[in-house]
Design an enzyme around this catalytic site. Structure first.
Site, PDB file in Angstrom:
ATOM      1  CD1 TRP A 151       0.306  79.523 -16.335  1.00  0.00           C
ATOM      2  CD2 TRP A 151       1.805  80.977 -16.882  1.00  0.00           C
ATOM      3  NE1 TRP A 151       0.985  78.860 -17.161  1.00  0.00           N
ATOM      4  CE2 TRP A 151       1.966  79.433 -17.614  1.00  0.00           C
ATOM      5  CE3 TRP A 151       2.758  81.807 -17.283  1.00  0.00           C
ATOM      6  CZ2 TRP A 151       2.959  79.268 -18.482  1.00  0.00           C
ATOM      7  CZ3 TRP A 151       3.700  81.563 -18.135  1.00  0.00           C
ATOM      8  CH2 TRP A 151       3.781  80.054 -19.012  1.00  0.00           C
ATOM      9  N   PRO A 177      -5.245  81.360 -12.617  1.00  0.00           N
ATOM     10  CG  PRO A 177      -3.627  82.772 -13.440  1.00  0.00           C
ATOM     11  CD  PRO A 177      -4.901  82.623 -13.186  1.00  0.00           C
ATOM     12  CD  GLU A 250      -8.907  84.528 -27.981  1.00  0.00           C
ATOM     13  OE1 GLU A 250      -7.788  84.098 -28.742  1.00  0.00           O
ATOM     14  OE2 GLU A 250      -9.667  85.276 -28.041  1.00  0.00           O
ATOM     15  CB  CYS A 284      -0.651  83.275 -27.060  1.00  0.00           C
ATOM     16  SG  CYS A 284      -1.848  84.479 -26.695  1.00  0.00           S
ATOM     17  CD  GLU A 459     -10.909  86.670 -24.692  1.00  0.00           C
ATOM     18  OE1 GLU A 459      -9.821  86.775 -24.358  1.00  0.00           O
ATOM     19  OE2 GLU A 459     -11.279  85.616 -23.851  1.00  0.00           O
TER      20      GLU A 459
HETATM   21  P1  NAD Z   1      -0.960  74.007 -19.327  1.00  0.00           P
HETATM   22  O1  NAD Z   1      -1.537  73.380 -20.388  1.00  0.00           O
HETATM   23  O2  NAD Z   1      -0.709  72.775 -18.261  1.00  0.00           O
HETATM   24  O3  NAD Z   1      -1.676  74.884 -18.532  1.00  0.00           O
HETATM   25  C1  NAD Z   1      -2.087  75.931 -19.260  1.00  0.00           C
HETATM   26  C2  NAD Z   1      -3.103  76.742 -18.347  1.00  0.00           C
HETATM   27  O4  NAD Z   1      -4.505  75.984 -18.573  1.00  0.00           O
HETATM   28  C3  NAD Z   1      -2.923  76.961 -17.078  1.00  0.00           C
HETATM   29  O5  NAD Z   1      -3.519  78.180 -16.466  1.00  0.00           O
HETATM   30  C4  NAD Z   1      -3.663  75.804 -16.313  1.00  0.00           C
HETATM   31  O6  NAD Z   1      -4.058  76.049 -15.099  1.00  0.00           O
HETATM   32  C5  NAD Z   1      -4.839  75.514 -17.181  1.00  0.00           C
HETATM   33  N1  NAD Z   1      -5.380  74.140 -17.457  1.00  0.00           N
HETATM   34  C6  NAD Z   1      -4.665  73.183 -17.592  1.00  0.00           C
HETATM   35  N2  NAD Z   1      -5.398  72.130 -17.772  1.00  0.00           N
HETATM   36  C7  NAD Z   1      -6.737  72.383 -17.326  1.00  0.00           C
HETATM   37  C8  NAD Z   1      -8.050  71.818 -17.255  1.00  0.00           C
HETATM   38  N3  NAD Z   1      -7.972  70.638 -17.352  1.00  0.00           N
HETATM   39  N4  NAD Z   1      -9.043  72.656 -17.038  1.00  0.00           N
HETATM   40  C9  NAD Z   1      -8.800  74.054 -16.606  1.00  0.00           C
HETATM   41  N5  NAD Z   1      -7.709  74.681 -17.050  1.00  0.00           N
HETATM   42  C10 NAD Z   1      -6.583  73.883 -17.480  1.00  0.00           C
HETATM   43  O7  NAD Z   1       0.528  74.446 -19.613  1.00  0.00           O
HETATM   44  P2  NAD Z   1       1.665  75.288 -18.983  1.00  0.00           P
HETATM   45  O8  NAD Z   1       2.708  74.445 -18.576  1.00  0.00           O
HETATM   46  O9  NAD Z   1       1.028  75.735 -17.643  1.00  0.00           O
HETATM   47  O10 NAD Z   1       1.750  76.178 -19.923  1.00  0.00           O
HETATM   48  C11 NAD Z   1       2.605  76.135 -21.155  1.00  0.00           C
HETATM   49  C12 NAD Z   1       1.564  76.068 -22.328  1.00  0.00           C
HETATM   50  O11 NAD Z   1       0.391  77.090 -21.980  1.00  0.00           O
HETATM   51  C13 NAD Z   1       2.204  76.845 -23.439  1.00  0.00           C
HETATM   52  O12 NAD Z   1       2.962  76.035 -24.171  1.00  0.00           O
HETATM   53  C14 NAD Z   1       1.135  77.717 -24.061  1.00  0.00           C
HETATM   54  O13 NAD Z   1       0.579  76.796 -25.111  1.00  0.00           O
HETATM   55  C15 NAD Z   1      -0.036  77.492 -23.113  1.00  0.00           C
HETATM   56  N6  NAD Z   1      -0.556  78.861 -22.700  1.00  0.00           N
HETATM   57  C16 NAD Z   1      -1.047  79.532 -23.594  1.00  0.00           C
HETATM   58  C17 NAD Z   1      -1.517  80.895 -23.148  1.00  0.00           C
HETATM   59  C18 NAD Z   1      -2.251  81.819 -24.170  1.00  0.00           C
HETATM   60  O14 NAD Z   1      -2.305  83.150 -23.795  1.00  0.00           O
HETATM   61  N7  NAD Z   1      -2.842  81.301 -24.951  1.00  0.00           N
HETATM   62  C19 NAD Z   1      -1.278  81.228 -21.774  1.00  0.00           C
HETATM   63  C20 NAD Z   1      -0.575  80.608 -21.087  1.00  0.00           C
HETATM   64  C21 NAD Z   1      -0.102  79.244 -21.294  1.00  0.00           C
END
Ligand code: NAD
Length: 478
Positions: A151, A177, A250, A284, A459
């Site tokens: 997201w 997301p 990523e 990130c 990427e």
């Molecule tokens: P989260 O781990 O719950 O979710 C992160 C993303 O992963 C969301 O888009 C979610 O829909 C997806 N996701 C979660 N579980 C999944 C699964 N089992 N299968 C497929 N997709 C799944 O965390 P959050 O509270 O939404 O976001 C915070 C954390 O997410 C941060 O600490 C950060 O590490 C990470 N994040 C990283 C990036 C990046 O660009 N690397 C981007 C967004 C969030």
């Protein structure tokens, strides 16, 4: 004003009115609902898989020129529709409108870069031992891909995966997301209107672990691409590994910043304050652990705090806003816990530190904590928010050891006036990307990716198609 949300399967848009299960999408600036997102049933997922498999048989045989034309048209349409796409991103994700416009412009560049590079997917001729033999390699698309995008940059994280898969000749199913879906729905319209054949791109929504389990274990899927947190990335990579599928991961980072006393300290503090406020720190590659040489510490802190205290926090649709809300409520709780823990460990809050209640939105102010010990959670776990822990160092090799002490290895920042120091530090940081004296990463033409727990694969850049291609070797006796 907020667009109608839909899935996109086999060239058809499916709205919330057409399905059994839906979910409310909230505006993080107000906490109020914006629209309804349709969830995919298992049958919908199977339809998407079958469509992607069928489409692959045609799409893999299209010429790179044809694929290039569609990607180029997507870039044009993205620019034409920039304002409406950007407003959707601000409404459901929260970032200021100016940042959302930059994201759409960058998304168009990603589409264009992939349009250019997909025409240069080359094999090679290998000199044979026997002159009657011709030895060549050709690069072939891996097949149907399953992609999962987050997201924080809802358009760009998705378009990088879509453009790389389609440019390579693969087809895909992407789950975007659920918290901020409008940009991915907009992408479906862009590709549809650009003339992409049905089934090449499919977009689904739902409960993330249910969708990823179904798609990754399907024998139709040959490759998995995920951007998100380290724990989820590890789960999905393990699942993909159990079924012998290629992955691009990523994942999270915790970017060390090292400011030496021979740097232009004011410039460093000003650049870093801008990067810390960007997207409310939900990036990130955001600078997130600040190691400042003891001789530059006080000056750095005062310029850094002065820049961040001016930042106007508010609804991203208002023109004076420089930093929007966090994307959802759980991020506000996470920030408060990081700050409280750091203070309990002996840090001092120099700026911010308390969630901004009252408006119904998920606001947390720019926060600077000084003298944060390495044992605080904030120095060990990815903050993913507008909180900056600052600490001192005096010895280069010691600060390198501290910077490399975490399992993360995504981005890093070095500020110094010495070429020798810059080279020594960039050679020894265990990361995928190093910024020296500025921010210069995440461009369409440059490779983006991490090492260690921050993931695998790249990427962007000329490497962008590597994860979507198999190398086939052909040896031919005439
Ligand atoms: P989260 O781990 O719950 O979710 C992160 C993303 O992963 C969301 O888009 C979610 O829909 C997806 N996701 C979660 N579980 C999944 C699964 N089992 N299968 C497929 N997709 C799944 O965390 P959050 O509270 O939404 O976001 C915070 C954390 O997410 C941060 O600490 C950060 O590490 C990470 N994040 C990283 C990036 C990046 O660009 N690397 C981007 C967004 C969030």
């Amino acid at each position: 004003m907020y667009p109608e949300l839909s899935m996109y399967i086999d060239g058809n848009f499916i709205t919330a009115a057409q399905v059994e299960k839906t979910q409310d999408v909230l505006n993080p600036a107000t906490g109020k609902p914006l629209g309804k997102l349709p969830h995919a049933s298992k049958q919908d997922l199977d339809l998407a898989l079958a469509a992607a498999q069928r489409a692959f048989e045609q799409w893999r045989r299209t010429s790179p020129l044809e694929r290039s034309k569609i990607l180029r048209r997507v870039a044009e349409l993205a620019r034409e529709r920039s304002e409406e796409i950007a407003r959707g991103i601000t409404m459901d994700m929260g970032k200021p409108l100016a940042e959302a416009r930059v994201e759409v412009a960058a998304g168009a560049e990603h589409a264009e870069w992939h349009a250019e590079e997909c025409r240069r997917i080359y094999g090679r001729v290998i000199p044979p031992r026997n002159p009657a033999v011709r030895q060549i390699t050709v690069r072939e698309p891996v097949g149907v891909c399953a992609a999962f995008s987050p997201w924080n940059f809802p358009l760009n994280q998705a378009i990088r995966k879509i453009a790389a898969a389609l440019g390579a000749g693969c087809t895909l199913i992407i789950k975007g997301p659920e918290d901020a879906p409008s940009a991915v729905v907009a992408l479906a319209h862009l590709f549809h209107d650009a003339g992409l054949p049905p089934g090449c791109l499919n977009i689904v929504w739902g409960v993330p672990p249910e969708i990823s389990q179904h798609l990754i274990t399907s024998p139709i899927v040959r490759k998995v691409s995920f951007t998100g947190s380290v724990p989820v990335g590890k789960q999905l990579a393990a699942l993909a590994g159990a079924h012998m599928k290629r992955v691009t991961m990523e994942l999270g980072g915790h970017s060390p910043v090292i400011v030496f006393d021979d740097a232009d300290v004011d410039q460093a503090a000003t650049v870093l304050a801008g990067l810390k406020q960007r997207n409310a720190g939900q990036v990130c590659v955001a600078p997130s652990r600040f190691y400042v040489h003891e001789k530059a510490y006080d000056r750095f802190l005062s310029v850094f705090v002065a820049a961040l205290e001016k930042v106007k926090v508010g609804d991203g649709l208002q023109s004076e806003t420089r930093m929007g809300p966090l994307a959802h409520e759980r991020r506000v709780d996470a920030m408060q816990q990081f700050v409280d823990d750091a203070i309990a460990c002996g840090a001092t809050a120099v700026l911010g530190g308390e969630a901004m209640g009252g408006s119904g939105g998920y606001f947390f102010p720019p926060t600077v904590l000084s003298n944060v010990p390495d044992t605080a959670r904030l120095m060990r776990e990815e903050p993913f928010g507008p909180v900056a822990p600052v600490t001192r160092f005096s010895d280069t090799d010691d600060v390198l050891r501290r910077a490399n002490s975490l399992p993360f290895g995504l981005a890093s920042y070095v500020f110094t006036g010495s070429i020798k120091t810059a080279r020594h530090v960039s050679n020894n940081l265990e990361v995928g990307m190093v910024n020296i004296n500025h921010f210069g990463i995440a461009l369409a033409e440059t490779p983006f990716g991490g090492v260690k727990d921050s993931g695998m694969g790249t990427e962007g850049g000329t490497e962008t198609f590597d994860g979507y291609l198999n190398t086939k070797f052909i040896s031919e006796l005439s």
